[in-house]
Scaffold this active site. Structure first.
Site, PDB file in Angstrom:
ATOM      1  N   ASN A  23       6.891 -17.074   0.075  1.00 24.92           N
ATOM      2  CA  ASN A  23       7.248 -15.657   0.788  1.00 24.92           C
ATOM      3  C   ASN A  23       8.682 -15.313   0.883  1.00 24.92           C
ATOM      4  O   ASN A  23       9.117 -14.223   1.493  1.00 24.92           O
ATOM      5  CB  ASN A  23       6.434 -15.808   2.279  1.00 24.92           C
ATOM      6  CG  ASN A  23       5.106 -15.687   2.354  1.00 24.92           C
ATOM      7  OD1 ASN A  23       4.442 -15.590   1.061  1.00 24.92           O
ATOM      8  ND2 ASN A  23       4.584 -16.150   3.409  1.00 24.92           N
ATOM      9  N   ARG A  93      -1.631  -8.584  -1.475  1.00 29.90           N
ATOM     10  CA  ARG A  93      -1.147  -7.448  -0.427  1.00 29.90           C
ATOM     11  C   ARG A  93       0.322  -7.512  -0.585  1.00 29.90           C
ATOM     12  O   ARG A  93       0.741  -6.379  -0.318  1.00 29.90           O
ATOM     13  CB  ARG A  93      -1.500  -7.843   0.824  1.00 29.90           C
ATOM     14  CG  ARG A  93      -3.095  -7.854   0.935  1.00 29.90           C
ATOM     15  CD  ARG A  93      -3.266  -8.283   2.354  1.00 29.90           C
ATOM     16  NE  ARG A  93      -2.994  -7.030   3.205  1.00 29.90           N
ATOM     17  CZ  ARG A  93      -3.646  -5.785   3.370  1.00 29.90           C
ATOM     18  NH1 ARG A  93      -4.497  -5.615   2.632  1.00 29.90           N
ATOM     19  NH2 ARG A  93      -3.155  -4.820   4.006  1.00 29.90           N
ATOM     20  N   CYS A 117      -8.600  -7.343   3.938  1.00 29.75           N
ATOM     21  CA  CYS A 117      -8.121  -8.735   3.639  1.00 29.75           C
ATOM     22  C   CYS A 117      -8.771  -9.651   4.871  1.00 29.75           C
ATOM     23  O   CYS A 117      -9.355  -9.439   5.544  1.00 29.75           O
ATOM     24  CB  CYS A 117      -6.462  -8.634   4.282  1.00 29.75           C
ATOM     25  SG  CYS A 117      -5.954 -10.122   4.221  1.00 29.75           S
TER      26      CYS A 117
END
Ligand code: EPU
Length: 385
Positions: A23, A93, A117
């Site tokens: 991330n 996403r 999602c």
């Protein structure tokens, strides 16, 4: 890999090196669009999501080269297609992270709207609202976000009504090349946001306040090529530590010093793990059945939602009763029904799971994996089943 076959019942002992943080790597790769030059990145993890981001960049006209250490050099000087196609966006996403950089550099972008999602509805309204604040016209039709700012982006005050990690990252990247000053209020303080800011500052961006609620970005005309090493993945480290707490073993994880892991480490200590750390590693040893720990997820610096599933698995084999409350996503409990199939005693009411540690432990069963952390929790359960 479609299927993992796990034979449980073994103690985990050994030493591992942490991977780079997914991330952090994703927004940092997206930030390469801001450059008209090369960004050289090390410690990029080898994961599908990273490949998807590289495919998106490549579909826009970026070139990538990899050296023998798997450092990636991304050259975005020739980008000529400002569209992120649905075929790629639907698989990840975080593709929305190209919106801010495309608008900042080209004043135009077309990005497929991410759909539903597995962990919640996850709208992107906050991303779009903040781009509008920066002077962008947005039209969402035919499943695409079509955005343009004819005269370029203009700095503005942006106040997020809810803390959003990738929303904050998009705002920072967009503001980096906007005219004037942008102040972002109620910004996400996650370490991955701070890592992105460190990389942008190395490129020459003018950003203050990373890691706090208020981030100030003074737009610059252009950014410079640089080399950057992505931080280690705190969720991967936390997952290894939980695995060894559950299997009663001993592990050394080589990683940069994890002040950022404090909330996870505190919970594992309550659970009975013996943890020591230095600047370069964390060691964990466990020799008893874990005690139950209560968890309530929230944005950083509180307990991360990305570790919630792993702690439900741990509590399922603990010596007592615990509660796990999920406050970030509305539907992040797909692992619960699967853990129940393995003998877990878990009662789900709204956003709260009440778990009673199973006296006889969990037993092996075929289970269905969904998103990464839910899958990780099932792997942990399989290791002790
Ligand atoms: N939200 C909105 N509107 C928006 C954006 C977010 O309502 O426009 C809501 C979300 O639905 C959620 C909350 O705000 O309820 C927080 O979501 P956030 O935007 O912070 O999540 P994200 O940026 O999409 C990142 C991580 C997630 C991690 C969350 C929370 C990346 C690429 N993803 O997602 O990690 O769970 O922050 O910490 O950074 C993963 O690694 O697989 C993963 C899901």
């Amino acid at each position: 890999m479609d299927k993992l076959l796990i034979e449980g019942g073994y103690k985990l002992n050994g030493s591992v090196t942490a991977s780079g943080a997914k991330n952090s790597a994703l927004p940092i790769l997206a930030s390469s669009i801001l450059l008209r030059d090369k960004l050289t990145l090390s410690n990029i993890p080898h994961l599908n999501d990273i490949t998807t981001m590289l495919e998106i960049l490549s579909s826009m006209g970026a070139y990538m080269t990899f050296n023998e250490n798997m450092d990636i050099e991304v050259d975005t000087s020739q980008i000529n297609n400002l569209k992120a196609r649905y075929e790629l966006v639907k698989t990840m996403r975080a593709s929305i992270l190209v919106l801010g950089p495309l608008l900042a550099r080209f004043h135009e972008a077309e990005v497929a709207l991410p759909g539903g999602c597995a962990i919640g509805s996850r709208p992107v309204n906050l991303h779009l609202d903040c781009m509008r604040k920066l002077g962008v016209d947005i039209d969402t039709s035919n499943g695409y976000i079509k955005a343009s700012a004819k005269g370029g982006l203009i700095g503005a005050d942006i106040e997020f009504s809810q803390v959003t990690v990738t929303g904050t990252e998009n705002a920072i990247m967009a503001a980096s090349l906007a005219q004037g000053q942008t102040r972002i209020f109620n910004a996400a303080k996650e370490p991955e946001v701070v890592d992105l800011i460190s990389c942008l500052k190395k490129m020459g961006a003018n950003i203050e306040g990373g890691g706090s609620e208020k981030i100030t970005v003074n737009g610059v005309d252009s950014l410079n090529p640089c080399e950057y090493e992505v931080m280690d993945d705190r969720i991967e480290i936390g997952t290894y530590l939980t695995a060894v707490t559950m299997t009663k073993g001993k592990i050394e994880i080589k990683c940069s010093f994890p002040k950022i892991l404090e909330t996870i480490i505190d919970k594992l200590i309550i659970s009975g793990a013996n943890i020591t750390f230095s600047e370069e590693s964390i060691e964990l040893e466990m020799d008893q059945k874990p005690s139950p720990v209560n968890i309530s997820t929230a944005p950083f610096p509180l307990f991360p939602t990305d570790m919630q599933a792993q702690f439900i698995a741990l509590n399922s084999i603990s010596t007592g009763k615990s509660q796990v409350v999920e406050n970030v996503f509305e539907n992040r409990f797909m692992h619960v029904q699967e853990l129940i199939r393995m003998g877990g005693d878990i009662n789900l009411q709204g956003n709260t799971a009440t778990i009673v540690g199973s006296k006889n432990g969990l037993f092996a069963a075929p289970v269905m994996a969904t998103y990464q952390m839910a899958s990780a929790s099932l792997v942990l359960a399989g290791l002790v089943a």
